[in-house]
Design a protein around this motif. Structure first.
Motif, PDB file in Angstrom:
ATOM      1  N   GLY A  31       0.814  -1.214   0.000  1.00 27.43           N
ATOM      2  CA  GLY A  31       0.000   0.000   0.000  1.00 27.43           C
ATOM      3  C   GLY A  31       0.845   1.260   0.000  1.00 27.43           C
ATOM      4  N   ALA A  32       1.952   1.228   0.757  1.00 30.50           N
ATOM      5  CA  ALA A  32       2.850   2.385   0.777  1.00 30.50           C
ATOM      6  C   ALA A  32       3.543   2.568  -0.567  1.00 30.50           C
ATOM      7  CB  ALA A  32       3.898   2.205   1.884  1.00 30.50           C
ATOM      8  N   THR A  33       3.904   1.456  -1.224  1.00 26.43           N
ATOM      9  CA  THR A  33       4.542   1.536  -2.539  1.00 26.43           C
ATOM     10  C   THR A  33       3.609   2.164  -3.561  1.00 26.43           C
ATOM     11  OG1 THR A  33       5.879  -0.416  -2.058  1.00 26.43           O
ATOM     12  CG2 THR A  33       5.646   0.208  -4.371  1.00 26.43           C
ATOM     13  N   PHE A  34       2.349   1.751  -3.513  1.00 30.93           N
ATOM     14  CA  PHE A  34       1.382   2.384  -4.407  1.00 30.93           C
ATOM     15  C   PHE A  34       1.256   3.870  -4.084  1.00 30.93           C
ATOM     16  CE2 PHE A  34      -2.933   3.857  -5.272  1.00 30.93           C
ATOM     17  CZ  PHE A  34      -3.033   3.596  -6.625  1.00 30.93           C
ATOM     18  N   GLY A  35       1.300   4.220  -2.801  1.00 30.47           N
ATOM     19  CA  GLY A  35       1.106   5.599  -2.395  1.00 30.47           C
ATOM     20  C   GLY A  35       2.228   6.540  -2.793  1.00 30.47           C
ATOM     21  N   VAL A  36       3.473   6.019  -2.916  1.00 32.01           N
ATOM     22  CA  VAL A  36       4.589   6.929  -3.212  1.00 32.01           C
ATOM     23  C   VAL A  36       4.434   7.578  -4.587  1.00 32.01           C
ATOM     24  CG1 VAL A  36       6.210   5.686  -1.743  1.00 32.01           C
ATOM     25  CG2 VAL A  36       6.033   5.063  -4.150  1.00 32.01           C
ATOM     26  N   GLY A  37       3.718   6.907  -5.491  1.00 27.31           N
ATOM     27  CA  GLY A  37       3.498   7.508  -6.796  1.00 27.31           C
ATOM     28  C   GLY A  37       2.737   8.812  -6.711  1.00 27.31           C
ATOM     29  N   PHE A  38       1.904   8.947  -5.673  1.00 29.45           N
ATOM     30  CA  PHE A  38       1.136  10.179  -5.511  1.00 29.45           C
ATOM     31  C   PHE A  38       2.023  11.350  -5.119  1.00 29.45           C
ATOM     32  CE2 PHE A  38      -2.115   6.956  -5.152  1.00 29.45           C
ATOM     33  CZ  PHE A  38      -3.215   7.534  -5.747  1.00 29.45           C
TER      34      PHE A  38
ATOM     35  N   ALA B 126      13.537  -0.343  -7.014  1.00 36.09           N
ATOM     36  CA  ALA B 126      13.224  -0.140  -8.429  1.00 36.09           C
ATOM     37  C   ALA B 126      11.722  -0.022  -8.648  1.00 36.09           C
ATOM     38  CB  ALA B 126      13.793  -1.287  -9.264  1.00 36.09           C
ATOM     39  N   PHE B 127      10.953  -0.799  -7.900  1.00 38.42           N
ATOM     40  CA  PHE B 127       9.498  -0.752  -8.003  1.00 38.42           C
ATOM     41  C   PHE B 127       8.991   0.629  -7.579  1.00 38.42           C
ATOM     42  CE2 PHE B 127       5.186  -2.601  -7.330  1.00 38.42           C
ATOM     43  CZ  PHE B 127       5.103  -3.303  -8.521  1.00 38.42           C
ATOM     44  N   VAL B 128       9.590   1.184  -6.533  1.00 38.53           N
ATOM     45  CA  VAL B 128       9.203   2.499  -6.052  1.00 38.53           C
ATOM     46  C   VAL B 128       9.549   3.576  -7.081  1.00 38.53           C
ATOM     47  CG1 VAL B 128       9.744   4.275  -4.340  1.00 38.53           C
ATOM     48  CG2 VAL B 128       9.273   1.941  -3.602  1.00 38.53           C
ATOM     49  N   VAL B 129      10.729   3.460  -7.706  1.00 39.44           N
ATOM     50  CA  VAL B 129      11.138   4.433  -8.722  1.00 39.44           C
ATOM     51  C   VAL B 129      10.165   4.412  -9.905  1.00 39.44           C
ATOM     52  CG1 VAL B 129      12.926   5.010 -10.412  1.00 39.44           C
ATOM     53  CG2 VAL B 129      13.564   4.413  -8.067  1.00 39.44           C
ATOM     54  N   ALA B 130       9.740   3.213 -10.307  1.00 42.57           N
ATOM     55  CA  ALA B 130       8.769   3.106 -11.402  1.00 42.57           C
ATOM     56  C   ALA B 130       7.460   3.789 -11.043  1.00 42.57           C
ATOM     57  CB  ALA B 130       8.537   1.641 -11.746  1.00 42.57           C
ATOM     58  N   ARG B 131       7.013   3.613  -9.792  1.00 44.70           N
ATOM     59  CA  ARG B 131       5.783   4.272  -9.355  1.00 44.70           C
ATOM     60  C   ARG B 131       5.955   5.794  -9.327  1.00 44.70           C
ATOM     61  NH1 ARG B 131       1.254   4.254  -9.700  1.00 44.70           N
ATOM     62  NH2 ARG B 131       0.796   5.157  -7.657  1.00 44.70           N
ATOM     63  N   LEU B 132       7.148   6.266  -8.942  1.00 42.99           N
ATOM     64  CA  LEU B 132       7.398   7.700  -8.921  1.00 42.99           C
ATOM     65  C   LEU B 132       7.330   8.288 -10.330  1.00 42.99           C
ATOM     66  CD1 LEU B 132      10.328   7.901  -6.346  1.00 42.99           C
ATOM     67  CD2 LEU B 132       8.008   8.761  -6.031  1.00 42.99           C
ATOM     68  N   LEU B 133       7.923   7.600 -11.308  1.00 42.85           N
ATOM     69  CA  LEU B 133       7.899   8.075 -12.689  1.00 42.85           C
ATOM     70  C   LEU B 133       6.476   8.082 -13.229  1.00 42.85           C
ATOM     71  CD1 LEU B 133       9.404   8.980 -15.219  1.00 42.85           C
ATOM     72  CD2 LEU B 133       9.782   6.562 -15.780  1.00 42.85           C
ATOM     73  N   GLN B 134       5.735   7.036 -12.926  1.00 45.71           N
ATOM     74  CA  GLN B 134       4.346   6.971 -13.374  1.00 45.71           C
ATOM     75  C   GLN B 134       3.520   8.071 -12.719  1.00 45.71           C
ATOM     76  OE1 GLN B 134       1.821   3.617 -12.152  1.00 45.71           O
ATOM     77  NE2 GLN B 134       1.664   3.083 -14.304  1.00 45.71           N
TER      78      GLN B 134
END
Length: 481
Positions: free
Chosen positions: A94-101, A154-162
């Motif tokens: 849930g936190a990983t999904f949230g970092v994209g915001f 890497a998963f977090v970085v991808a969410r940040l870019l998205q």
């Protein structure tokens, strides 16, 4: 509920959406109630319809990923966070999904300023490239088993870019729609654009249900979850192609002509700080309940709280998405007919607060899926109508030279503060209190804060050229004399 019933429900929703859009476009754009030709009177440019479709595809990408994250939360937790207990790994997902915001506000400011200075379509094409890179990275990211702690990073970085791409998308797309639409169809076309927020989770839920029925559990764990993320790439590709075609034909170049003299970011923080704060808080009413309910249905309610199979959760998410897509244009039509936006907005906020409290209060006592789906549908309908009213209200409150930046930043900050914390708050509340009502109180507070913010925002109409009919205060917020 059998798989046959699930598929029948999804097919029925798909047919309903198709029939609604075809029928509604025919009624609105071809004939009015008396059979008179409306296309000539309202000057609906066919390019505008293509622009609506092109912008709506990418607008719902965040909700598409939310549905996929919810369905594959346990698998993603095992693949990227196997070093923690199962509930903690879900918390980290849930936190990983949230970092994209949290990358959204930066994208909204930079890409929004680019749209205000260099043109809406240029910014929308750039956001497609960035969204494609982020989505592809999610689909091919190595797991913890292969590269260790570098995998979740890497998963977090991808969410940040998205998140950066989606943040820049929202303001540019909404500004383009309200400026290019005929004066009596702005709400309707914005509603058609917002329908993408519903089509995305609808298709994501349908995809997840299909993968769950076709693939074996081992296949889902190994590569099936990657396929779900990768299916977002064709949506981005279609949106990119349509936007390139619009740019090649010189569409909407006269709507917001490029002008490097504009300094929208400077103007936003120098003169519209109060507007930005109020608009951000207002976004909590529409983002927190929607994100929390969808996430809760998929990740927790269906198999941990009311002990229902995951297929019921997918059907509820698909039905909710179909409802958003179907009601958004209708909500826009209602807004077009009203002289003011605030009264209907306050009614929707109050109804949503009451609805989420009753839903979560009765959650553990639910005996059937029907009552649960009806409750979510009612809340979704209120959020759709209120969301359309708030979108028009905020877009009309700022001048054209700052519109993409101001609205995009407010939407991104609201989604970051309220939307990103919703899955995390749901998980933490259920882990520490085991009481669904604690989640309900959180959502009620978000709605009440949104109502207070709406009171402060000034209503400003738009002229025929898309500029504000009245300037209001320097903040776009009501002030007492």
């Amino acid at each position: 509920m059998t798989n046959r019933h699930i598929r029948a429900g999804l097919i029925s929703c798909s047919y309903f959406l198709f029939d609604f859009y075809i029928g509604h476009l025919h009624i609105e754009f071809i004939h009015d109630a008396k059979g008179n030709d409306m296309a000539i009177d309202e000057h609906i440019d066919p390019r505008l319809l293509r622009a609506v479709f092109a912008t709506s595809l990418l607008d719902g990408l965040a909700l598409f990923d939310l549905t996929v994250f919810g369905f594959f939360a346990a698998i993603i937790g095992d693949r990227f966070f196997p070093f923690t207990e199962p509930m903690t790994s879900l918390l980290l997902v849930g936190a990983t999904f949230g970092v994209g915001f949290f990358a959204r506000p930066l994208g909204a400011l930079l890409l929004g300023a680019y749209a205000d200075r260099r043109g809406r379509l240029r910014a929308l094409i750039l956001s497609c490239w960035l969204a494609a890179l982020g989505t592809a990275a999610l689909a091919v990211c190595p797991t913890y088993e292969h590269i260790g702690m570098a995998a979740p990073l890497a998963f977090v970085v991808a969410r940040l870019l998205q998140g950066f791409a989606v943040g820049g998308e929202i303001g540019s797309a909404a500004a383009l729609m309200i400026e290019a639409a005929p004066s009596s169809r702005r709400g309707f076309l914005l509603g058609c654009q917002l329908a993408g927020h519903g089509l995305a989770p609808f298709f994501a839920a349908t995809l997840c249900a299909l993968l769950g029925n076709v693939l074996m559990p081992a296949q889902l764990f190994d590569w099936g979850w990657r396929l779900a993320f990768a299916m977002g790439l064709p949506l981005i590709g279609v949106a990119y192609y349509l936007r390139l075609q619009l740019q090649a034909r010189g569409a909407f170049e006269d709507i917001a002509p490029p002008d490097d003299r504009f300094r929208p970011i400077v103007q936003l923080f120098r003169h519209r700080r109060v507007f930005l704060i109020c608009a951000t808080i207002l976004m909590g009413f529409r983002t927190a309940p929607l994100y929390a309910i969808v996430h809760l249905v998929l990740a927790y309610v269906t198999n941990r709280i009311i002990d229902k199979p995951m297929q019921v959760g997918l059907l509820a998410a698909a039905f909710s998405g179909a409802l958003i897509a179907a009601l958004s244009p209708v909500a826009g039509m209602v807004i077009d007919k009203l002289a003011r936006r605030k009264p209907v907005l306050f009614v929707c906020i109050g109804g949503t607060a009451l609805g989420v409290y009753l839903l979560f209060a009765a959650m553990t006592k639910a005996t059937g899926a029907a009552a649960f789906v009806i409750g979510i549908a009612s809340i979704t309908a209120l959020i759709v109508l209120g969301g359309c009213a708030s979108t028009v209200l905020l877009l009309e409150a700022v001048p054209r030279s700052e519109r993409a930046t101001a609205y995009g930043a407010a939407y991104a900050l609201g989604a970051g503060v309220f939307g990103s914390t919703a899955p995390l708050a749901v998980t933490a509340s259920m882990k520490w209190t085991a009481d669904p009502l604690s989640v309900g109180w959180y959502l009620v507070a978000c709605c009440l804060l949104g109502a207070c913010a709406a009171m402060a925002i000034k209503e400003c109409g738009l002229g025929a050229d898309g500029s504000r009919a009245e300037s209001g205060s320097a903040w776009g917020v009501q002030r007492k004399n």
